[in-house]
Design a protein around this motif. Sequence first.
Motif, PDB file in Angstrom:
ATOM      1  N   ALA A  71      -3.257  -5.890 -12.825  1.00  0.00           N
ATOM      2  CA  ALA A  71      -3.795  -7.110 -12.409  1.00  0.00           C
ATOM      3  C   ALA A  71      -4.780  -6.922 -11.577  1.00  0.00           C
ATOM      4  CB  ALA A  71      -2.570  -7.643 -11.592  1.00  0.00           C
ATOM      5  N   PHE A  72      -4.574  -5.867 -10.466  1.00  0.00           N
ATOM      6  CA  PHE A  72      -5.857  -5.591  -9.400  1.00  0.00           C
ATOM      7  C   PHE A  72      -6.057  -4.283  -9.638  1.00  0.00           C
ATOM      8  CE2 PHE A  72      -3.357  -9.389  -8.193  1.00  0.00           C
ATOM      9  CZ  PHE A  72      -4.418 -10.344  -8.155  1.00  0.00           C
ATOM     10  N   GLY A  73      -5.805  -3.408 -10.474  1.00  0.00           N
ATOM     11  CA  GLY A  73      -5.965  -1.881 -10.206  1.00  0.00           C
ATOM     12  C   GLY A  73      -7.096  -1.506 -10.146  1.00  0.00           C
ATOM     13  N   LEU A  74      -7.786  -0.717  -9.377  1.00  0.00           N
ATOM     14  CA  LEU A  74      -9.031  -0.303  -9.216  1.00  0.00           C
ATOM     15  C   LEU A  74     -10.108  -1.198  -8.788  1.00  0.00           C
ATOM     16  CD1 LEU A  74      -9.468   1.882 -12.364  1.00  0.00           C
ATOM     17  CD2 LEU A  74      -8.482   2.520 -10.219  1.00  0.00           C
ATOM     18  N   CYS A  75      -9.545  -2.279  -7.909  1.00  0.00           N
ATOM     19  CA  CYS A  75     -10.149  -3.319  -7.245  1.00  0.00           C
ATOM     20  C   CYS A  75     -10.575  -2.718  -5.964  1.00  0.00           C
ATOM     21  CB  CYS A  75      -9.502  -4.735  -7.114  1.00  0.00           C
ATOM     22  SG  CYS A  75      -9.136  -5.390  -8.627  1.00  0.00           S
ATOM     23  N   SER A  89       1.375  -0.126 -11.745  1.00  0.00           N
ATOM     24  CA  SER A  89      -0.155  -0.151 -11.486  1.00  0.00           C
ATOM     25  C   SER A  89      -0.970  -1.239 -10.886  1.00  0.00           C
ATOM     26  CB  SER A  89      -1.119   0.657 -12.779  1.00  0.00           C
ATOM     27  OG  SER A  89      -0.520   1.843 -12.855  1.00  0.00           O
ATOM     28  N   ALA A  90       0.050  -2.189 -10.447  1.00  0.00           N
ATOM     29  CA  ALA A  90      -0.723  -3.546 -10.122  1.00  0.00           C
ATOM     30  C   ALA A  90      -1.791  -3.468  -9.071  1.00  0.00           C
ATOM     31  CB  ALA A  90       0.332  -4.608  -9.751  1.00  0.00           C
ATOM     32  N   PHE A  91      -1.586  -2.474  -8.170  1.00  0.00           N
ATOM     33  CA  PHE A  91      -2.635  -2.388  -7.062  1.00  0.00           C
ATOM     34  C   PHE A  91      -3.135  -0.922  -7.056  1.00  0.00           C
ATOM     35  CE2 PHE A  91      -0.089  -5.955  -5.861  1.00  0.00           C
ATOM     36  CZ  PHE A  91      -1.087  -7.005  -5.549  1.00  0.00           C
ATOM     37  N   ARG A  92      -2.890  -0.061  -8.027  1.00  0.00           N
ATOM     38  CA  ARG A  92      -3.274   1.413  -8.352  1.00  0.00           C
ATOM     39  C   ARG A  92      -4.629   1.321  -7.899  1.00  0.00           C
ATOM     40  NH1 ARG A  92      -5.035   5.034 -11.654  1.00  0.00           N
ATOM     41  NH2 ARG A  92      -5.044   3.887 -13.315  1.00  0.00           N
ATOM     42  N   GLY A  93      -4.989   2.075  -7.145  1.00  0.00           N
ATOM     43  CA  GLY A  93      -6.585   2.680  -6.866  1.00  0.00           C
ATOM     44  C   GLY A  93      -7.442   1.608  -6.127  1.00  0.00           C
ATOM     45  N   CYS A  94      -6.455   0.703  -5.262  1.00  0.00           N
ATOM     46  CA  CYS A  94      -7.403  -0.248  -4.475  1.00  0.00           C
ATOM     47  C   CYS A  94      -7.760   0.731  -3.155  1.00  0.00           C
ATOM     48  CB  CYS A  94      -6.370  -1.433  -4.377  1.00  0.00           C
ATOM     49  SG  CYS A  94      -6.193  -2.552  -5.670  1.00  0.00           S
ATOM     50  N   SER A  95      -8.884   1.458  -3.114  1.00  0.00           N
ATOM     51  CA  SER A  95      -8.773   2.126  -2.134  1.00  0.00           C
ATOM     52  C   SER A  95      -9.360   1.556  -0.723  1.00  0.00           C
ATOM     53  CB  SER A  95     -10.183   3.186  -2.603  1.00  0.00           C
ATOM     54  OG  SER A  95     -11.187   2.442  -2.895  1.00  0.00           O
ATOM     55  N   SER A  96      -9.460   0.172  -0.679  1.00  0.00           N
ATOM     56  CA  SER A  96      -9.993  -0.455   0.665  1.00  0.00           C
ATOM     57  C   SER A  96      -8.732  -1.381   0.894  1.00  0.00           C
ATOM     58  CB  SER A  96     -11.025  -1.283   0.294  1.00  0.00           C
ATOM     59  OG  SER A  96     -12.141  -0.842   0.168  1.00  0.00           O
ATOM     60  N   LEU A  97      -7.403  -1.198  -0.065  1.00  0.00           N
ATOM     61  CA  LEU A  97      -6.343  -2.222   0.739  1.00  0.00           C
ATOM     62  C   LEU A  97      -5.629  -1.568   1.710  1.00  0.00           C
ATOM     63  CD1 LEU A  97      -4.668  -4.530  -0.433  1.00  0.00           C
ATOM     64  CD2 LEU A  97      -3.280  -2.867  -1.806  1.00  0.00           C
ATOM     65  N   VAL A  98      -5.269  -2.570   2.626  1.00  0.00           N
ATOM     66  CA  VAL A  98      -4.941  -2.269   3.967  1.00  0.00           C
ATOM     67  C   VAL A  98      -3.730  -2.915   4.075  1.00  0.00           C
ATOM     68  CG1 VAL A  98      -5.053  -2.472   6.649  1.00  0.00           C
ATOM     69  CG2 VAL A  98      -7.065  -1.639   5.149  1.00  0.00           C
ATOM     70  N   THR A 137      11.955 -10.730  -1.855  1.00  0.00           N
ATOM     71  CA  THR A 137      12.869 -11.165  -2.912  1.00  0.00           C
ATOM     72  C   THR A 137      12.613  -9.958  -3.929  1.00  0.00           C
ATOM     73  OG1 THR A 137      10.988 -12.523  -3.437  1.00  0.00           O
ATOM     74  CG2 THR A 137      12.898 -13.550  -2.465  1.00  0.00           C
ATOM     75  N   VAL A 138      11.435  -8.968  -3.691  1.00  0.00           N
ATOM     76  CA  VAL A 138      11.162  -7.939  -4.789  1.00  0.00           C
ATOM     77  C   VAL A 138      12.317  -7.051  -4.518  1.00  0.00           C
ATOM     78  CG1 VAL A 138       9.708  -6.015  -5.161  1.00  0.00           C
ATOM     79  CG2 VAL A 138       8.706  -8.380  -4.472  1.00  0.00           C
ATOM     80  N   GLU A 139      12.827  -6.783  -5.995  1.00  0.00           N
ATOM     81  CA  GLU A 139      14.126  -6.002  -6.298  1.00  0.00           C
ATOM     82  C   GLU A 139      13.465  -4.577  -6.704  1.00  0.00           C
ATOM     83  OE1 GLU A 139      16.769  -7.895  -8.605  1.00  0.00           O
ATOM     84  OE2 GLU A 139      17.443  -9.402  -7.024  1.00  0.00           O
ATOM     85  N   THR A 140      12.183  -4.688  -7.445  1.00  0.00           N
ATOM     86  CA  THR A 140      11.635  -3.475  -8.096  1.00  0.00           C
ATOM     87  C   THR A 140      10.201  -3.296  -8.033  1.00  0.00           C
ATOM     88  OG1 THR A 140      13.186  -4.133 -10.235  1.00  0.00           O
ATOM     89  CG2 THR A 140      11.392  -2.496 -10.582  1.00  0.00           C
ATOM     90  N   ILE A 141       9.832  -2.115  -7.533  1.00  0.00           N
ATOM     91  CA  ILE A 141       8.247  -1.720  -7.569  1.00  0.00           C
ATOM     92  C   ILE A 141       8.238  -0.763  -8.454  1.00  0.00           C
ATOM     93  CG2 ILE A 141       6.556  -0.889  -5.931  1.00  0.00           C
ATOM     94  CD1 ILE A 141       7.952  -1.996  -3.767  1.00  0.00           C
ATOM     95  N   TYR A 142       7.376  -1.076  -9.602  1.00  0.00           N
ATOM     96  CA  TYR A 142       7.272  -0.081 -10.704  1.00  0.00           C
ATOM     97  C   TYR A 142       6.262   0.952 -10.441  1.00  0.00           C
ATOM     98  CZ  TYR A 142       9.964  -3.028 -13.526  1.00  0.00           C
ATOM     99  OH  TYR A 142      11.243  -3.648 -14.319  1.00  0.00           O
ATOM    100  N   GLY A 143       6.371   2.049 -11.158  1.00  0.00           N
ATOM    101  CA  GLY A 143       5.437   3.111 -11.305  1.00  0.00           C
ATOM    102  C   GLY A 143       3.790   2.835 -10.960  1.00  0.00           C
ATOM    103  N   GLY A 144       3.327   3.480 -10.008  1.00  0.00           N
ATOM    104  CA  GLY A 144       1.749   3.212  -9.608  1.00  0.00           C
ATOM    105  C   GLY A 144       1.441   1.685  -8.992  1.00  0.00           C
ATOM    106  N   ALA A 145       2.516   0.981  -8.777  1.00  0.00           N
ATOM    107  CA  ALA A 145       2.184  -0.375  -8.277  1.00  0.00           C
ATOM    108  C   ALA A 145       1.419  -0.083  -6.893  1.00  0.00           C
ATOM    109  CB  ALA A 145       3.534  -1.049  -7.828  1.00  0.00           C
ATOM    110  N   PHE A 146       1.700   0.678  -6.054  1.00  0.00           N
ATOM    111  CA  PHE A 146       0.755   1.097  -4.705  1.00  0.00           C
ATOM    112  C   PHE A 146       0.160   2.225  -4.678  1.00  0.00           C
ATOM    113  CE2 PHE A 146       3.357  -2.492  -3.629  1.00  0.00           C
ATOM    114  CZ  PHE A 146       2.556  -3.687  -3.391  1.00  0.00           C
ATOM    115  N   ALA A 147       0.073   2.813  -5.932  1.00  0.00           N
ATOM    116  CA  ALA A 147      -0.452   4.666  -5.905  1.00  0.00           C
ATOM    117  C   ALA A 147      -1.884   4.572  -5.730  1.00  0.00           C
ATOM    118  CB  ALA A 147      -0.173   5.258  -7.374  1.00  0.00           C
ATOM    119  N   GLN A 148      -2.334   5.546  -4.934  1.00  0.00           N
ATOM    120  CA  GLN A 148      -3.711   5.978  -4.556  1.00  0.00           C
ATOM    121  C   GLN A 148      -4.344   4.667  -3.837  1.00  0.00           C
ATOM    122  OE1 GLN A 148      -4.981   6.695  -8.683  1.00  0.00           O
ATOM    123  NE2 GLN A 148      -4.100   8.667  -8.756  1.00  0.00           N
TER     124      GLN A 148
END
Length: 201
Positions: A1-5, A25-34, A41-52
């Motif tokens: 959804a927002f990967g590499l933004c 990979s929802a936010f993977r590679g968001c290099s400026s995300l702070v 309520t979140v029960e599952t965070i999938y692979g790569g969701a916040f990676a990199q």
Amino acid sequence: AFGLCTSLRSVTFEAGATITEIPASAFRGCSSLVSVNVPDTVETIYGGAFAQCPLLQMSRLPSAIKRLPSNQYGAFQQSGSISISSLPDSITDLPSACFTSCTNVAIPSLPPNLTNIGSAAINGTASTVNRIPATVVALGRGCLANNITALYFEGTPTTINEYAFENLDNCRDIYVPWASGTVANAPWSARNATIHYNYTP
């Protein structure tokens, strides 16, 4: 959804949000995300969701979290600024690479119902985990943090990867409650450690 933004700096979920998962990979590679206020309520965070996401500041996981399944990435892989200091008791599996190279993650102990520690799950972190709960049945390659000097097993796993402790160069003693030969592949690449068998936890 927002990967590499790479310009995305913050994400805010409205009060009362009821989402139960953060997709792969929802936010993977968001290099400026702070900052992200992940709903409780979140029960599952999938692979790569916040990676990199090297700048991401996060000090806790959602209180409802149950799963951190990996794909080709761990959920938080290579997000060095997150500073999680504890894992909820609801987590039963630490999949491969879920916190790999998250240098500020400093969990001191594992959840009491954990069954699996995947390959490199907390490798490259500041974690001081040195006790493996009795519920753990499998340990993957290089699964622990590098900085422990002794390791204690409270139960007898079914499987320990032959390279499970290849990164534990400072570990001098491994205490296990089973007899020699019970669990295959000893000493599991712990080059500098002495295994103490029939240890009583």
